[in-house]
Scaffold this motif. Structure first.
Motif, PDB file in Angstrom:
ATOM      1  N   ALA A   1       0.813  -1.214   0.000  1.00 53.08           N
ATOM      2  CA  ALA A   1       0.000   0.000   0.000  1.00 53.08           C
ATOM      3  C   ALA A   1       0.847   1.266   0.000  1.00 53.08           C
ATOM      4  CB  ALA A   1      -0.928   0.009   1.211  1.00 53.08           C
ATOM      5  N   ARG A   2       0.267   2.309  -0.550  1.00 59.51           N
ATOM      6  CA  ARG A   2       0.867   3.628  -0.394  1.00 59.51           C
ATOM      7  C   ARG A   2       0.858   4.002   1.085  1.00 59.51           C
ATOM      8  NH1 ARG A   2      -2.165   3.330  -4.904  1.00 59.51           N
ATOM      9  NH2 ARG A   2      -1.390   4.252  -6.838  1.00 59.51           N
ATOM     10  N   TRP A   3       1.834   4.813   1.462  1.00 58.21           N
ATOM     11  CA  TRP A   3       1.870   5.308   2.836  1.00 58.21           C
ATOM     12  C   TRP A   3       1.728   6.822   2.774  1.00 58.21           C
ATOM     13  CZ3 TRP A   3       1.284   2.912   7.298  1.00 58.21           C
ATOM     14  CH2 TRP A   3       1.546   3.606   8.483  1.00 58.21           C
ATOM     15  N   PHE A   4       0.607   7.320   3.283  1.00 53.29           N
ATOM     16  CA  PHE A   4       0.297   8.744   3.210  1.00 53.29           C
ATOM     17  C   PHE A   4       0.381   9.245   1.770  1.00 53.29           C
ATOM     18  CE2 PHE A   4      -0.457  11.682   6.762  1.00 53.29           C
ATOM     19  CZ  PHE A   4      -0.772  12.831   6.050  1.00 53.29           C
ATOM     20  N   GLY A   5      -0.096   8.395   0.833  1.00 54.00           N
ATOM     21  CA  GLY A   5      -0.112   8.759  -0.570  1.00 54.00           C
ATOM     22  C   GLY A   5       1.172   8.496  -1.319  1.00 54.00           C
ATOM     23  N   GLN A   6       2.238   8.121  -0.621  1.00 50.45           N
ATOM     24  CA  GLN A   6       3.542   7.905  -1.248  1.00 50.45           C
ATOM     25  C   GLN A   6       3.692   6.442  -1.684  1.00 50.45           C
ATOM     26  OE1 GLN A   6       5.564  10.627  -1.652  1.00 50.45           O
ATOM     27  NE2 GLN A   6       3.927  11.784  -0.648  1.00 50.45           N
ATOM     28  N   VAL A   7       4.086   6.229  -2.929  1.00 53.29           N
ATOM     29  CA  VAL A   7       4.320   4.876  -3.423  1.00 53.29           C
ATOM     30  C   VAL A   7       5.565   4.302  -2.747  1.00 53.29           C
ATOM     31  CG1 VAL A   7       4.874   3.480  -5.458  1.00 53.29           C
ATOM     32  CG2 VAL A   7       3.232   5.373  -5.640  1.00 53.29           C
ATOM     33  N   PRO A   8       5.489   3.095  -2.183  1.00 52.35           N
ATOM     34  CA  PRO A   8       6.658   2.548  -1.477  1.00 52.35           C
ATOM     35  C   PRO A   8       7.769   2.118  -2.417  1.00 52.35           C
ATOM     36  CG  PRO A   8       4.871   0.949  -1.510  1.00 52.35           C
ATOM     37  CD  PRO A   8       4.315   2.225  -2.076  1.00 52.35           C
ATOM     38  N   GLU A   9       8.972   2.076  -1.865  1.00 51.88           N
ATOM     39  CA  GLU A   9      10.151   1.568  -2.564  1.00 51.88           C
ATOM     40  C   GLU A   9      10.524   0.213  -1.974  1.00 51.88           C
ATOM     41  OE1 GLU A   9      13.156   4.431  -1.777  1.00 51.88           O
ATOM     42  OE2 GLU A   9      11.831   6.128  -2.234  1.00 51.88           O
ATOM     43  N   VAL A  10      11.060  -0.660  -2.801  1.00 55.33           N
ATOM     44  CA  VAL A  10      11.522  -1.960  -2.322  1.00 55.33           C
ATOM     45  C   VAL A  10      12.933  -1.814  -1.776  1.00 55.33           C
ATOM     46  CG1 VAL A  10      12.002  -4.359  -2.914  1.00 55.33           C
ATOM     47  CG2 VAL A  10      10.087  -3.181  -3.996  1.00 55.33           C
ATOM     48  N   VAL A  11      13.087  -2.014  -0.479  1.00 54.14           N
ATOM     49  CA  VAL A  11      14.410  -1.967   0.146  1.00 54.14           C
ATOM     50  C   VAL A  11      15.123  -3.298  -0.022  1.00 54.14           C
ATOM     51  CG1 VAL A  11      15.630  -1.698   2.344  1.00 54.14           C
ATOM     52  CG2 VAL A  11      13.659  -0.247   1.815  1.00 54.14           C
ATOM     53  N   ALA A  12      14.383  -4.398   0.113  1.00 60.63           N
ATOM     54  CA  ALA A  12      14.958  -5.733  -0.029  1.00 60.63           C
ATOM     55  C   ALA A  12      13.878  -6.691  -0.503  1.00 60.63           C
ATOM     56  CB  ALA A  12      15.540  -6.226   1.290  1.00 60.63           C
ATOM     57  N   ALA A  13      14.261  -7.634  -1.348  1.00 67.86           N
ATOM     58  CA  ALA A  13      13.350  -8.655  -1.857  1.00 67.86           C
ATOM     59  C   ALA A  13      14.088  -9.986  -1.904  1.00 67.86           C
ATOM     60  CB  ALA A  13      12.839  -8.280  -3.248  1.00 67.86           C
ATOM     61  N   ILE A  14      13.596 -10.958  -1.149  1.00 72.21           N
ATOM     62  CA  ILE A  14      14.228 -12.279  -1.073  1.00 72.21           C
ATOM     63  C   ILE A  14      13.172 -13.322  -1.398  1.00 72.21           C
ATOM     64  CG2 ILE A  14      15.476 -13.899   0.417  1.00 72.21           C
ATOM     65  CD1 ILE A  14      16.216 -11.396   2.131  1.00 72.21           C
ATOM     66  N   GLU A  15      13.518 -14.289  -2.246  1.00 70.75           N
ATOM     67  CA  GLU A  15      12.548 -15.280  -2.683  1.00 70.75           C
ATOM     68  C   GLU A  15      13.105 -16.692  -2.529  1.00 70.75           C
ATOM     69  OE1 GLU A  15      10.441 -14.367  -6.408  1.00 70.75           O
ATOM     70  OE2 GLU A  15      11.756 -12.624  -6.573  1.00 70.75           O
ATOM     71  N   GLY A  16      12.191 -17.660  -2.631  1.00 72.91           N
ATOM     72  CA  GLY A  16      12.582 -19.059  -2.698  1.00 72.91           C
ATOM     73  C   GLY A  16      13.001 -19.655  -1.375  1.00 72.91           C
ATOM     74  N   GLU A  17      13.938 -20.603  -1.428  1.00 69.67           N
ATOM     75  CA  GLU A  17      14.347 -21.337  -0.235  1.00 69.67           C
ATOM     76  C   GLU A  17      14.961 -20.426   0.831  1.00 69.67           C
ATOM     77  OE1 GLU A  17      16.903 -24.517  -1.352  1.00 69.67           O
ATOM     78  OE2 GLU A  17      15.350 -25.613  -2.463  1.00 69.67           O
TER      79      GLU A  17
END
Length: 261
Positions: free
Chosen positions: A108-124
């Protein structure tokens, strides 16, 4: 004495000139004036859970509202176990029950601001981290009503920093504008950096120094952070945050942006 003046002048320049410039930029742009005017809806960054069967761990950051957006981001965590039908979001906020589960859409947006991905980890790797993330959320020491202080902490970023410190091998560094991240949840003046790749010394989130491979070199003055990212070369400036190479990859997907917003 002249040398002391030069040191003080340099510190003031490094910390407060970027902050003043960012403040001028912030007020020159339109932002929601109140909670009711701001959008809190999904920004369309995540695919539906059924389209992403692998386990997922995410850290998001978005600028906070009104004048606080000059210098601060709000951060939160999102997890999804392998094959789970839904994402789970964890935040800390300053009203009601501080630690929230699924208070908003995961992206979700926070106070109208589109969030940025700081970290993304997937899989095992993500699958192995999730039980420890849930345990760290449960062990956060400032969970009761009233256990929130926007400055210098403990606040939303203190909460996320506490969880990140429980999974140091994930290599996550919060943005320099995550005000409150240096308010140590273990109460110590000195110890390992959250990534365990260096050291951190500080006092109540108001004054400190962090040196680590993941965090880089960060100086904290009154909660403002200035420094250098060595691993992914960049400057860290109060107000502006990290200026350099992208902080981390987003999860690939084909989700459409929400309409009418």
């Amino acid at each position: 004495m002249s040398r002391l003046r030069r040191v003080i002048s340099l510190i003031l320049f490094v910390f407060f000139v970027p902050l003043a410039l960012h403040a001028a930029w912030w007020f020159a742009n339109d932002h929601p004036r109140s909670w009711s005017q701001a959008s809190w809806s999904s920004a369309g960054l995540l695919p539906p859970p059924e389209a992403k069967p692998d386990a997922v761990v995410l850290v998001y950051a978005a600028r906070v509202g009104r004048w606080r957006g000059i210098f601060a981001h709000h951060t939160w965590l999102v997890v999804k176990e392998k094959g789970a039908p839904r994402y789970t979001r964890f935040d800390k906020v300053g009203w009601g029950t501080p630690v929230r589960t699924d208070g908003w859409a995961p992206d979700a947006r926070w106070f109208g601001q589109v969030p940025e991905v700081v970290a993304a980890i997937e899989g095992e790797k993500a699958e192995a981290l999730i039980p420890r993330i849930r345990a760290a959320v449960a062990s956060y020491p400032w969970r009761e009503a009233g256990a929130y202080q926007a400055w210098p902490g403990p606040n939303s970023n203190t909460f996320v920093a506490h969880v990140v410190a429980a999974i140091p091998e994930a290599g996550i560094a919060l943005p320099p504008t995550a005000l409150g991240k240096d308010y140590r949840s273990d109460g110590r003046i000195a110890g390992l950096a959250p990534s365990h790749t260096g050291v951190q010394i500080g006092w109540s989130g108001l004054l400190g120094l962090t040196v680590g491979w993941t965090e880089g070199v960060e100086m904290n003055l009154l909660g403002l952070v200035a420094g250098l990212d060595i691993r992914r070369p960049a400057l860290k400036l109060p107000g502006f945050g990290r200026i350099g190479l992208d902080a981390g990859p987003a999860i690939s997907h084909a989700a459409a942006a929400p309409k009418g917003e």
